[in-house]
Design an enzyme around this catalytic site. Structure first.
Site, PDB file in Angstrom:
ATOM      1  N   GLU A 177       0.840  -1.204   0.000  1.00 45.24           N
ATOM      2  CA  GLU A 177       0.000   0.000   0.000  1.00 45.24           C
ATOM      3  C   GLU A 177       0.882   1.265   0.000  1.00 45.24           C
ATOM      4  OE1 GLU A 177      -3.235  -0.251   2.885  1.00 45.24           O
ATOM      5  OE2 GLU A 177      -4.094  -1.932   1.802  1.00 45.24           O
ATOM      6  N   GLU A 308      -4.693  -8.802  -0.375  1.00 44.07           N
ATOM      7  CA  GLU A 308      -5.534  -8.526   0.800  1.00 44.07           C
ATOM      8  C   GLU A 308      -6.986  -8.474   0.328  1.00 44.07           C
ATOM      9  OE1 GLU A 308      -4.342  -5.388   3.477  1.00 44.07           O
ATOM     10  OE2 GLU A 308      -2.219  -5.857   3.157  1.00 44.07           O
TER      11      GLU A 308
HETATM   12  O1  AHR Z   1      -5.023  -6.131   6.875  1.00 40.95           O
HETATM   13  C1  AHR Z   1      -5.003  -4.970   7.650  1.00 40.95           C
HETATM   14  C2  AHR Z   1      -4.380  -3.789   6.928  1.00 40.95           C
HETATM   15  O2  AHR Z   1      -5.178  -3.418   5.851  1.00 40.95           O
HETATM   16  C3  AHR Z   1      -3.037  -4.025   6.304  1.00 40.95           C
HETATM   17  O3  AHR Z   1      -1.996  -3.875   7.216  1.00 40.95           O
HETATM   18  C4  AHR Z   1      -2.970  -2.958   5.257  1.00 40.95           C
HETATM   19  O4  AHR Z   1      -2.165  -3.337   4.173  1.00 40.95           O
HETATM   20  C5  AHR Z   1      -4.415  -2.746   4.872  1.00 40.95           C
HETATM   21  O5  AHR Z   1      -4.750  -1.414   4.851  1.00 40.95           O
END
Ligand code: AHR
Length: 509
Positions: A177, A308
């Site tokens: 991110e 994710e």
């Molecule tokens: O999964 C939780 C968080 O969500 C992670 O650390 C981040 O990459 C995302 O914003």
């Protein structure tokens, strides 16, 4: 009561792209009780462990054929300095985990412990390197430390720390991110960094890295386009092309908004349908990013890694807001089953996906009780288990010529039946989800190009969509053998109870 059957057609002899086993991947961040208390309890714990790693967690995940595990973050990855996590534990540096609760991180779970965990799980490591607050040298040396055979400064350091042989690592993330917690960069700025970091993450011996550039959130197609454009710029010809082999995408399913995401176990049918509509958006997002990538990479050589995904609810009352601990209901199970149907459909480009996160955080497979240590398998766990036969199987198209039932949700149409299928080693596996909260639905599948010799079926459903498992009630939501499936020649008729997930497997004749 069930309405008219949905008609579906599957040509079992026409194989589509292979469903990468890695779309059934996992994610473990130094966040809340995911690592400490979840995977790792330390050698002195009363909970049975090997070198501090919980054996019951290992056993449960091995039963899923867990294909990979992403670590150490998430946002944590971009403030993690790997050298703090090697050597004698008592000498390791302590840091503050600024993203997740501001707690102290003692670095007792570091590179050796993670690689040990992966070996116990028989899974492939996916390491997410630090771009946000690290250096090119730091990342380059981490690759050398883990993968270089023979004599070199980092290989010597690894050996001093007790590991003679290098490990194998294929999946390597170039930050996380980077548009947000990983450095707040612009796409152009990060694209330059991604090229540089990728260059110095070397292949040692026969260890070949698959470098994953930190990609877009949601529908930021411009980010994807910038990264794709940068791949075609010339550079030193001695360096492997493409510089990075995949782009990541993150997308979370929430029913409300980021300020109030909704409760995990208390929700109305309307909130449930909104959740399913949001989950279904994954299809639109994968299509959008893939379309952009097709312009620059029509042969589909660059992969998408959705590293994710999953539900994100308000934390359970009374728990640390920075620990992202949430319960997991039948609704979460249907979010997962719908995602897998979408992933199977995008098998031509999607090479990996990692649910966030495996233990005690967000849409977890496993919850552990902080006091008793009891282990609870969630409804989401059972979807992974029922679907594991799709791993590395050939996808099969599912056509529904007359369509499927739909429902209007927030001004959009939500299809309430979802089906995907695959074949592997002479076996067919069909997964079916009925997203209708209240009504059952039959599906009649016309199998063409082959029949089935036998069928085995499982159902996952519960009294209510809010049903979930706890240490007191471990099996409120658990798969059952199912007799709601009939086979008549090449016609497979499946009765789907309201809010249910059903799998049908059989030997192709
Ligand atoms: O999964 C939780 C968080 O969500 C992670 O650390 C981040 O990459 C995302 O914003």
């Amino acid at each position: 009561m069930s309405t008219d059957a949905v008609s579906a057609v599957i040509n079992v002899d026409i194989e589509g792209p292979k469903i990468s086993k890695h779309v059934y991947g996992h994610f473990a961040e130094h966040l809340g009780r995911c690592i400490y208390g979840g995977f790792y309890v330390g050698e002195d714990s009363a909970i049975p462990n090997v070198r501090g790693i919980r054996l019951d967690v290992v056993e449960a995940l091995r039963a899923l054929d867990i294909p990979n595990l992403r670590w150490p973050g998430g946002c944590f990855a971009d403030e993690y300095h790997w050298m703090d996590g090697i050597g004698p534990k008592e000498d390791r540096a302590v840091m503050v985990n600024t993203h997740w609760g501001g707690v102290e991180e003692n670095n007792h779970f570091g590179t050796h412990e993670f690689m040990d965990l992966c070996e116990l799980l028989e899974t492939e490591p996916y390491i997410s390197g630090n771009v946000g607050s690290g250096t090119v040298r730091e990342m380059s040396e981490w690759v050398e430390y883990i993968t270089r055979e023979g004599d070199s400064p980092m290989a010597r350091l690894r050996k001093q720390n007790g590991r003679e042989e290098p490990w194998k690592v294929k999946f390597w993330g170039l930050g996380n991110e980077t548009w947000g917690c990983g450095g707040n960069m612009t796409a152009e700025q990060y694209a330059m960094d991604a090229r540089k970091y990728a260059t110095y993450c070397r292949n040692y011996g026969d260890n070949k890295l698959y470098r994953i550039a930190a990609g877009a959130a949601d529908a930021d197609y411009g980010w994807t386009e910038t990264l794709m454009k940068q791949l075609s710029h010339l550079g030193c010809q001695r360096v492997e092309r493409p510089l990075y082999q995949a782009l990541s995408i993150h997308y979370y399913t929430i029913a409300g908004d980021w300020a109030d995401k909704g409760a995990a176990t208390v929700f109305t049918d309307d909130e449930y349908y909104t959740t399913m509509l949001k989950a279904n958006r994954t299809d639109e997002l994968l299509t959008g990013h893939a379309n952009v990538m097709d312009l620059y990479d029509p042969k589909k050589e660059i992969g998408i890694v959705m590293d994710e995904w999953g539900t994100w609810w308000n934390v359970e009352p009374g728990t640390n807001p920075g620990f992202l601990y949430q319960q997991n209901t039948m609704r979460d199970a249907l979010v997962a089953s719908l995602h897998f149907d979408i992933f199977h459909k995008h098998a031509d480009r999607l090479i990996m996906a990692n649910i966030a996160q495996t233990v005690n955080v967000l849409q977890a497979m496993i919850l552990t009780d902080p006091d008793s240590g009891a282990l609870v398998l969630t409804p989401t766990y059972h979807v992974f288990q029922m679907n594991k036969g799709h791993q590395d199987a050939a996808s099969l198209r599912v056509d529904t010529p007359a369509g499927v039932p739909t429902r209007e949700v927030d001004g959009k149409e939500l299809e309430t039946v979802s089906v995907s299928a695959s074949r592997k080693d002479g076996r067919l596996l069909v997964s079916l989800s009925n997203l209708d909260a209240q009504a059952a639905q039959d599906v009649e599948i016309d199998l063409r190009g082959g029949g089935l010799g036998d069928i085995e079926s499982l159902v996952l459903t519960a009294d209510t969509l809010q049903s979930h498992n706890t240490p007191e009630q471990l099996e409120a939501v658990a798969p059952q053998k199912y007799d709601g499936v009939t086979l008549d020649g090449t016609k497979l008729r499946v009765h789907l109870p309201a809010h249910s997930f059903v799998t049908v497997a059989g030997t192709l004749a």
